[in-house]
Enzyme design. Sequence first.
Site, mmCIF file in Angstrom:
data_model
loop_
_atom_site.group_PDB
_atom_site.id
_atom_site.type_symbol
_atom_site.label_atom_id
_atom_site.label_comp_id
_atom_site.label_asym_id
_atom_site.label_seq_id
_atom_site.Cartn_x
_atom_site.Cartn_y
_atom_site.Cartn_z
ATOM 1 N N LYS A 196 -41.136 -19.008 -10.101
ATOM 2 C CA LYS A 196 -42.595 -19.124 -10.020
ATOM 3 C C LYS A 196 -43.143 -19.752 -11.292
ATOM 4 O O LYS A 196 -44.050 -20.574 -11.254
ATOM 5 C CB LYS A 196 -43.174 -17.728 -9.800
ATOM 6 C CG LYS A 196 -44.664 -17.715 -9.621
ATOM 7 C CD LYS A 196 -45.180 -16.318 -9.379
ATOM 8 C CE LYS A 196 -45.398 -16.104 -7.915
ATOM 9 N NZ LYS A 196 -46.401 -15.081 -7.619
ATOM 10 N N HIS A 202 -62.788 -12.987 -1.517
ATOM 11 C CA HIS A 202 -62.031 -12.101 -0.626
ATOM 12 C C HIS A 202 -62.981 -11.595 0.464
ATOM 13 O O HIS A 202 -64.102 -11.167 0.165
ATOM 14 C CB HIS A 202 -61.456 -10.931 -1.434
ATOM 15 C CG HIS A 202 -60.613 -10.039 -0.588
ATOM 16 N ND1 HIS A 202 -59.308 -10.355 -0.245
ATOM 17 C CD2 HIS A 202 -60.893 -8.863 0.036
ATOM 18 C CE1 HIS A 202 -58.824 -9.409 0.532
ATOM 19 N NE2 HIS A 202 -59.763 -8.485 0.713
HETATM 20 C C1 GRF Z 1 -61.434 -16.801 3.468
HETATM 21 O O1 GRF Z 1 -61.788 -15.779 4.373
HETATM 22 C C2 GRF Z 1 -61.308 -16.252 2.073
HETATM 23 O O2 GRF Z 1 -62.150 -15.165 1.836
HETATM 24 C C3 GRF Z 1 -59.877 -15.782 2.044
HETATM 25 O O3 GRF Z 1 -59.172 -16.753 2.772
HETATM 26 C C4 GRF Z 1 -60.041 -17.331 3.736
HETATM 27 C C5 GRF Z 1 -59.953 -18.822 3.537
HETATM 28 O O4 GRF Z 1 -60.648 -19.508 4.541
HETATM 29 N N1 GRF Z 1 -59.430 -15.639 0.676
HETATM 30 P P1 GRF Z 1 -60.863 -21.088 4.401
HETATM 31 O O5 GRF Z 1 -59.471 -21.689 4.214
HETATM 32 O O6 GRF Z 1 -61.739 -21.314 3.233
HETATM 33 O O7 GRF Z 1 -61.480 -21.518 5.696
#
Ligand code: GRF
Length: 218
Positions: free
Chosen positions: A82, A126
């Site tokens: 990583k 999130h």
């Molecule tokens: C979103 O719901 C974000 O909160 C989470 O992953 C999802 C990404 O969606 N971390 P997108 O790829 O931006 O449509």
Amino acid sequence: MGGRGDSGCMKPNSGCMKPNIAVFCSGNGSNFEALVKNNRKGKFPGSIELMVTDNADAFAVLRAQRLQIPVLFVDPKRYVSKEDYEKVLVRELRRFSIDLILLAGFMRILSPYFVKKFRNRILNIHPSLLPAFKGAHAIKDAFEYGVKVTGVTVHFVDEGVDSGPIILQGSVSVENNDTLSTLEAKIHKLEHRIYSQAVNIVLTKKWKISRRRFVLLS
Ligand code: GRF
């Protein structure tokens, strides 16, 4: 500009209003697209200079091409560790003079090595009211649990998972007639607004982090 990280445009009280921003995505990229559009409407300062992905097939790549944002694809499978992978990311981010990183559906946990390089300069969104429903299926987990209120959290990224200081949260109510897909739609609509608001706060207000709290100073 308020804030602050420890270098370049994010230096405390540097007054720099033009930070270079990179958005990290692994999949759909709807938050990335909303961020670019909001940035172009002037909803937060600086400019999105780069979309970084670990997935060459991500729909976010097509969005980036349409939006004319350069794409950096670094294939994690090519690196033994990583840290080797992240060293390449750090080198490329420096090449683009990136000051601020916005994770938007990036499905990789960044190591302490990377977090340290960009301390308080990595944000994540999130889809729950943290610390409830951490992890990759937050909307489904909250829906299945039967919560009446859920929402969205924008936070700094630290060495843990979905654990850094919270910058901004927004809530949505779960109604009796909501399905998982109507709830997902409500959450994403809120995400597309609140992420830009959080970036604007970080870039334009004075703040500090005190005992894991994000505190506005003025
Ligand atoms: C979103 O719901 C974000 O909160 C989470 O992953 C999802 C990404 O969606 N971390 P997108 O790829 O931006 O449509």
